[in-house]
Design a protein around this motif. Structure first.
Motif, PDB file in Angstrom:
ATOM      1  N   PRO A   6       0.806  -1.225   0.000  1.00 53.94           N
ATOM      2  CA  PRO A   6       0.000   0.000   0.000  1.00 53.94           C
ATOM      3  C   PRO A   6       0.832   1.265   0.000  1.00 53.94           C
ATOM      4  O   PRO A   6       0.409   2.297  -0.536  1.00 53.94           O
ATOM      5  CB  PRO A   6      -0.825  -0.121   1.292  1.00 53.94           C
ATOM      6  CG  PRO A   6      -0.822  -1.572   1.622  1.00 53.94           C
ATOM      7  CD  PRO A   6       0.508  -2.083   1.155  1.00 53.94           C
ATOM      8  N   ALA A   7       2.031   1.213   0.575  1.00 54.43           N
ATOM      9  CA  ALA A   7       2.860   2.408   0.651  1.00 54.43           C
ATOM     10  C   ALA A   7       3.523   2.741  -0.677  1.00 54.43           C
ATOM     11  O   ALA A   7       3.966   3.874  -0.891  1.00 54.43           O
ATOM     12  CB  ALA A   7       3.934   2.230   1.722  1.00 54.43           C
ATOM     13  N   ASP A   8       3.597   1.759  -1.582  1.00 58.51           N
ATOM     14  CA  ASP A   8       4.273   1.958  -2.860  1.00 58.51           C
ATOM     15  C   ASP A   8       3.255   1.917  -3.995  1.00 58.51           C
ATOM     16  O   ASP A   8       3.298   1.059  -4.869  1.00 58.51           O
ATOM     17  CB  ASP A   8       5.350   0.891  -3.065  1.00 58.51           C
ATOM     18  CG  ASP A   8       6.267   1.197  -4.250  1.00 58.51           C
ATOM     19  OD1 ASP A   8       6.509   2.390  -4.516  1.00 58.51           O
ATOM     20  OD2 ASP A   8       6.722   0.256  -4.903  1.00 58.51           O
ATOM     21  N   GLY A   9       2.305   2.841  -3.959  1.00 57.02           N
ATOM     22  CA  GLY A   9       1.335   2.964  -5.032  1.00 57.02           C
ATOM     23  C   GLY A   9       0.366   1.811  -5.145  1.00 57.02           C
ATOM     24  O   GLY A   9      -0.263   1.626  -6.188  1.00 57.02           O
ATOM     25  N   GLY A  10       0.211   1.010  -4.072  1.00 61.40           N
ATOM     26  CA  GLY A  10      -0.655  -0.157  -4.157  1.00 61.40           C
ATOM     27  C   GLY A  10      -0.121  -1.223  -5.089  1.00 61.40           C
ATOM     28  O   GLY A  10      -0.874  -2.073  -5.574  1.00 61.40           O
ATOM     29  N   ARG A  11       1.184  -1.209  -5.346  1.00 61.30           N
ATOM     30  CA  ARG A  11       1.801  -2.132  -6.298  1.00 61.30           C
ATOM     31  C   ARG A  11       1.624  -3.580  -5.859  1.00 61.30           C
ATOM     32  O   ARG A  11       1.814  -3.914  -4.697  1.00 61.30           O
ATOM     33  CB  ARG A  11       3.296  -1.799  -6.430  1.00 61.30           C
ATOM     34  CG  ARG A  11       4.061  -2.663  -7.427  1.00 61.30           C
ATOM     35  CD  ARG A  11       5.466  -2.116  -7.630  1.00 61.30           C
ATOM     36  NE  ARG A  11       6.247  -2.134  -6.397  1.00 61.30           N
ATOM     37  CZ  ARG A  11       7.033  -3.135  -6.026  1.00 61.30           C
ATOM     38  NH1 ARG A  11       7.130  -4.212  -6.792  1.00 61.30           N
ATOM     39  NH2 ARG A  11       7.725  -3.068  -4.912  1.00 61.30           N
ATOM     40  N   TRP A  12       1.267  -4.437  -6.827  1.00 55.19           N
ATOM     41  CA  TRP A  12       1.234  -5.865  -6.556  1.00 55.19           C
ATOM     42  C   TRP A  12       2.685  -6.359  -6.528  1.00 55.19           C
ATOM     43  O   TRP A  12       3.411  -6.210  -7.511  1.00 55.19           O
ATOM     44  CB  TRP A  12       0.504  -6.632  -7.641  1.00 55.19           C
ATOM     45  CG  TRP A  12      -0.857  -6.170  -8.052  1.00 55.19           C
ATOM     46  CD1 TRP A  12      -1.427  -4.942  -7.866  1.00 55.19           C
ATOM     47  CD2 TRP A  12      -1.797  -6.943  -8.792  1.00 55.19           C
ATOM     48  NE1 TRP A  12      -2.665  -4.904  -8.435  1.00 55.19           N
ATOM     49  CE2 TRP A  12      -2.921  -6.120  -9.005  1.00 55.19           C
ATOM     50  CE3 TRP A  12      -1.796  -8.241  -9.289  1.00 55.19           C
ATOM     51  CZ2 TRP A  12      -4.044  -6.569  -9.719  1.00 55.19           C
ATOM     52  CZ3 TRP A  12      -2.908  -8.689  -9.996  1.00 55.19           C
ATOM     53  CH2 TRP A  12      -4.026  -7.863 -10.192  1.00 55.19           C
ATOM     54  N   THR A  13       3.093  -6.963  -5.470  1.00 56.58           N
ATOM     55  CA  THR A  13       4.460  -7.461  -5.371  1.00 56.58           C
ATOM     56  C   THR A  13       4.546  -8.970  -5.558  1.00 56.58           C
ATOM     57  O   THR A  13       5.634  -9.500  -5.784  1.00 56.58           O
ATOM     58  CB  THR A  13       5.071  -7.085  -4.018  1.00 56.58           C
ATOM     59  OG1 THR A  13       4.260  -7.628  -2.963  1.00 56.58           O
ATOM     60  CG2 THR A  13       5.154  -5.565  -3.866  1.00 56.58           C
ATOM     61  N   SER A  14       3.409  -9.667  -5.475  1.00 53.27           N
ATOM     62  CA  SER A  14       3.406 -11.118  -5.650  1.00 53.27           C
ATOM     63  C   SER A  14       2.051 -11.558  -6.194  1.00 53.27           C
ATOM     64  O   SER A  14       1.013 -11.040  -5.785  1.00 53.27           O
ATOM     65  CB  SER A  14       3.685 -11.829  -4.324  1.00 53.27           C
ATOM     66  OG  SER A  14       3.576 -13.242  -4.454  1.00 53.27           O
ATOM     67  N   LEU A  15       2.082 -12.509  -7.128  1.00 50.07           N
ATOM     68  CA  LEU A  15       0.884 -13.163  -7.648  1.00 50.07           C
ATOM     69  C   LEU A  15       1.208 -14.647  -7.768  1.00 50.07           C
ATOM     70  O   LEU A  15       1.919 -15.069  -8.685  1.00 50.07           O
ATOM     71  CB  LEU A  15       0.491 -12.586  -9.011  1.00 50.07           C
ATOM     72  CG  LEU A  15      -0.664 -13.303  -9.735  1.00 50.07           C
ATOM     73  CD1 LEU A  15      -1.970 -13.135  -8.970  1.00 50.07           C
ATOM     74  CD2 LEU A  15      -0.793 -12.805 -11.170  1.00 50.07           C
ATOM     75  N   ARG A  16       0.696 -15.434  -6.829  1.00 51.66           N
ATOM     76  CA  ARG A  16       0.951 -16.873  -6.814  1.00 51.66           C
ATOM     77  C   ARG A  16      -0.309 -17.601  -7.251  1.00 51.66           C
ATOM     78  O   ARG A  16      -1.314 -17.602  -6.542  1.00 51.66           O
ATOM     79  CB  ARG A  16       1.396 -17.349  -5.437  1.00 51.66           C
ATOM     80  CG  ARG A  16       2.747 -16.788  -4.992  1.00 51.66           C
ATOM     81  CD  ARG A  16       3.333 -17.590  -3.839  1.00 51.66           C
ATOM     82  NE  ARG A  16       3.604 -18.959  -4.234  1.00 51.66           N
ATOM     83  CZ  ARG A  16       4.742 -19.362  -4.821  1.00 51.66           C
ATOM     84  NH1 ARG A  16       5.696 -18.490  -5.096  1.00 51.66           N
ATOM     85  NH2 ARG A  16       4.911 -20.641  -5.141  1.00 51.66           N
ATOM     86  N   LEU A  17      -0.232 -18.199  -8.441  1.00 53.03           N
ATOM     87  CA  LEU A  17      -1.336 -18.975  -8.997  1.00 53.03           C
ATOM     88  C   LEU A  17      -0.763 -20.211  -9.672  1.00 53.03           C
ATOM     89  O   LEU A  17       0.327 -20.155 -10.258  1.00 53.03           O
ATOM     90  CB  LEU A  17      -2.116 -18.160 -10.040  1.00 53.03           C
ATOM     91  CG  LEU A  17      -2.935 -16.963  -9.565  1.00 53.03           C
ATOM     92  CD1 LEU A  17      -3.514 -16.218 -10.766  1.00 53.03           C
ATOM     93  CD2 LEU A  17      -4.054 -17.393  -8.631  1.00 53.03           C
TER      94      LEU A  17
END
Length: 259
Positions: A6-17
Motif C-alpha cells: 500500500p505504501a508503494d502505489g498499491g503495487r502488486w508485489t506477488s501473484l501466486r497462482l
C-alpha cells in the motif's frame, strides 16, 4: 495469492497462482516506496497506470503515492477489491469521476518469464506497434516482419519472449480482452471486462534494449482500458469515458493452470 504494498502505489508485489510466482521482482533500481518521486522508476510487479501509461505523468499518477484500498488523482477516486478462488484471482475496480472524463488505465504487469515464453492472443488481432522512440505502426498479431528490418536487424516475433538481442518494443492489441502467457509448464490467462468501453491488452517486450544506459530484460503483459499508451494521443474511441452516472466499474480476472 496476491500481495500488495500500500505504501508503494498499491503495487502488486506477488501473484501466486497454479503453484508458482508470476510477477517479476524488478531490476533492483529502487528500495522502499517511490512516494513523492517525479520520475517513474521500474520496481517490477504490477503498477496501476492511470490516467495514462506513457506521456504525462509517465506511467500515470498513482505509482508515487500511498494506496489504502482507494486512491485519488485530481478529482477522481479509484477503488479496487481482490477476490481469490482456486488458482483464480479477480479484481473489481470502481471509478468515481466527472461524466465525460477520459482516461487510459492499465494493469502494468511485469512477468517472471524466461526466454522462450509465449504470449497467445486471437490470431489476426489488429495491433498498434510502438518501436521504442518511434510513432506507432499498424500490425497484425502475431506478426508480419516484412518491413521491420529497417528498425531491427532480425525479424520481429511479438508472440515469443526471446533471447537478449538489444530490442525493445511496445504494442497495443486492440479490442483484445483475453491474453495467455505460457512459461515453464504453466499458463497464466488474463481477461478484462468493461462493457461499452475500449478493452485492449498492452505488451512490452524488452530483450535488453531499454534503457540505453543500462539495459535489462522485462516482459509486460498489461490488460488495458483504451487503445493507445498516451492519453494525449487518443483519438475518438481510443480512451475510456466515464458515463453520465459519474461511475465506472471493470473486472480483471487472472487464472493459471499447468500445461
Amino acid at each position: 495469492m496476491v500481495t500488495i504494498d500500500p505504501a508503494d502505489g498499491g503495487r502488486w508485489t506477488s501473484l501466486r497462482l497454479g503453484g508458482r510466482e508470476w510477477l517479476w521482482a524488478g531490476p533492483g533500481l529502487v528500495t522502499g516506496p517511490r512516494t513523492g518521486l517525479a520520475t517513474f522508476i521500474d520496481a517490477g510487479g504490477v503498477d496501476e497506470c492511470f490516467p495514462t501509461v506513457r506521456g504525462f505523468p509517465d506511467h500515470g499518477g498513482l505509482w508515487n503515492q500511498p494506496w489504502d484500498g482507494m486512491v485519488t488523482y485530481n478529482n477522481v477516486i479509484l477503488t479496487r477489491a481482490f477476490n481469490a478462488g482456486t488458482d483464480t484471482v479477480s479484481v473489481d475496480y470502481h471509478l468515481q469521476a466527472p461524466a465525460g472524463y477520459r482516461f487510459i488505465w492499465a494493469a502494468h504487469a511485469l512477468l517472471d518469464c524466461v526466454p522462450g515464453a509465449t504470449i497467445s492472443a486471437h490470431p489476426g488481432t489488429e495491433c498498434r506497434l510502438y518501436p521504442e522512440a518511434a510513432p506507432w505502426l499498424p500490425w497484425t498479431w502475431p506478426g508480419d516482419a516484412h518491413w521491420v528490418t529497417a528498425i531491427w536487424p532480425t525479424p520481429l516475433e511479438l508472440g515469443t519472449f526471446g533471447p537478449t538481442d538489444g530490442t525493445a518494443a511496445g504494442a497495443v492489441l486492440l479490442d483484445c480482452p483475453t491474453v495467455s502467457v505460457r512459461d515453464r509448464g504453466a499458463e497464466l490467462t488474463m481477461t478484462l471486462s468493461c462493457p461499452g468501453q475500449p478493452v485492449s491488452t498492452a505488451l512490452w517486450r524488452n530483450q535488453g534494449g531499454f534503457p540505453d544506459d543500462a539495459p535489462y530484460r522485462s516482459l509486460g503483459v498489461e490488460p488495458m482500458l483504451g487503445r493507445v499508451f498516451d492519453l494525449a494521443t487518443a483519438g475518438p474511441g481510443d480512451a475510456a469515458v466515464v458515463p453520465e452516472s459519474g461511475e465506472l466499474t471493470w473486472r480483471l480476472t487472472l487464472s493459471a493452470r499447468p500445461v
